[in-house]
Design a protein around this motif. Structure first.
Motif, mmCIF file in Angstrom:
data_model
loop_
_atom_site.group_PDB
_atom_site.id
_atom_site.type_symbol
_atom_site.label_atom_id
_atom_site.label_comp_id
_atom_site.label_asym_id
_atom_site.label_seq_id
_atom_site.Cartn_x
_atom_site.Cartn_y
_atom_site.Cartn_z
ATOM 1 N N LYS A 100 -40.410 9.040 -30.724
ATOM 2 C CA LYS A 100 -40.082 9.861 -29.504
ATOM 3 C C LYS A 100 -41.263 9.359 -28.874
ATOM 4 O O LYS A 100 -41.234 9.330 -27.245
ATOM 5 N N PRO A 138 -42.947 3.992 -25.490
ATOM 6 C CA PRO A 138 -42.558 3.966 -24.162
ATOM 7 C C PRO A 138 -41.390 3.143 -23.997
ATOM 8 O O PRO A 138 -41.239 2.146 -23.390
ATOM 9 N N ILE A 139 -40.154 3.646 -24.603
ATOM 10 C CA ILE A 139 -38.924 3.076 -24.558
ATOM 11 C C ILE A 139 -38.002 3.692 -23.957
ATOM 12 O O ILE A 139 -37.923 4.987 -24.431
ATOM 13 N N TRP A 140 -36.823 3.357 -23.036
ATOM 14 C CA TRP A 140 -36.154 4.159 -22.269
ATOM 15 C C TRP A 140 -35.143 4.531 -23.264
ATOM 16 O O TRP A 140 -34.453 3.738 -24.039
ATOM 17 N N SER A 141 -34.628 6.115 -23.191
ATOM 18 C CA SER A 141 -33.674 6.519 -23.883
ATOM 19 C C SER A 141 -32.842 7.595 -23.173
ATOM 20 O O SER A 141 -33.565 8.006 -22.196
ATOM 21 N N GLY A 142 -31.446 7.774 -23.395
ATOM 22 C CA GLY A 142 -30.742 8.615 -22.428
ATOM 23 C C GLY A 142 -29.138 8.306 -22.744
ATOM 24 O O GLY A 142 -28.828 7.824 -23.948
ATOM 25 N N ASP A 153 -33.529 10.911 -31.596
ATOM 26 C CA ASP A 153 -34.630 9.893 -32.006
ATOM 27 C C ASP A 153 -35.527 10.581 -33.093
ATOM 28 O O ASP A 153 -35.542 11.582 -33.390
ATOM 29 N N HIS A 212 -28.782 4.667 -32.171
ATOM 30 C CA HIS A 212 -27.617 4.701 -31.074
ATOM 31 C C HIS A 212 -26.733 5.568 -31.563
ATOM 32 O O HIS A 212 -26.233 5.383 -32.804
ATOM 33 N N LYS A 224 -34.208 5.321 -28.762
ATOM 34 C CA LYS A 224 -35.246 4.212 -28.763
ATOM 35 C C LYS A 224 -35.334 3.209 -30.107
ATOM 36 O O LYS A 224 -36.117 2.172 -29.921
#
Length: 212
Positions: free
Chosen positions: A174, A177-181, A169, A96, A91
């Protein structure tokens, strides 16, 4: 036995592994390694194909290669291999990462003089790059073998480092509202494409899609 200090990563040491059961499969999957050494007080880092057999890593090169000339002197080298499995998207840019499997080993080269072992190494390496191709190809000529130097490195001082899983993260990030994966990355072999001399030659079984 505790690993030697130069094999222990300065960061994320818990990801390090020192057992052959972890190190060997990474070396066997990778097609290329990078060999780093010092020549006349200057650092050099050369990528090259390699093959592992038992507890040795083998490379080959032209008898006229300055790179090979240096290695056959038995100078200290650092050899590294990395397999990238996924981009880890967190996020925040700070969090990263990548999922990877890597090996770092320290060794010294030994020139292979025994003709049969030298020939065997060339067969192992050829079949690693293109599986099951050695017996299909025109046999290697004696003068071609003589023009090639094979060097062996013991895999005694080696460590693997592995990262798997999802982003780590920060706790305050956490709920954002940000995509993570993760974004998986895979190296695959596509269907072979013939050159103009081979368009009418049947493709051999070892090159057919799905062959191993």
């Amino acid at each position: 036995m505790a690993p030697q200090s130069h094999l222990i990563p300065s960061r994320s040491a818990k990801r390090a592994h020192y057992d052959k059961e972890t190190i060997y499969p990474i070396l066997d999957e990778a097609l290329f390694c990078t060999i780093s050494y010092v020549y006349e007080n200057k650092p050099f880092s050369i990528p090259t194909a390699f093959v592992r057999y038992e507890n040795k890593l083998y490379i080959h090169g032209s008898v006229g290669s300055h790179f090979i000339w240096e290695l056959e002197k038995g100078i200290p080298v650092c050899i590294s291999v990395t397999l990238l499995d996924a981009l880890v998207v967190a996020k925040s840019a700070f969090s990263h990462s990548v999922n990877y499997r890597s090996v770092v080993l320290f060794s010294q080269g030994v020139k292979i003089e025994e003709p049969q072992l030298k020939f065997d190494v060339l067969e192992w390496l050829t079949n690693k790059i293109v599986p099951n191709s050695w017996d299909y190809l025109r046999p290697m000529k004696e003068n071609e073998v003589k023009k090639t130097t094979v060097i062996a490195f013991d895999i005694d001082e080696a460590s693997a480092k592995i990262r798997t899983g999802m982003p780590n993260d920060e706790a305050e990030d956490k709920p954002l509202p940000i995509w993570s994966g993760i974004i998986p990355i895979e190296t695959i072999r596509r269907d072979p494409q013939p050159d103009e001399l081979s368009v009418d030659i049947p493709m051999p079984a070892h090159l057919l899609p799905g062959a191993k």
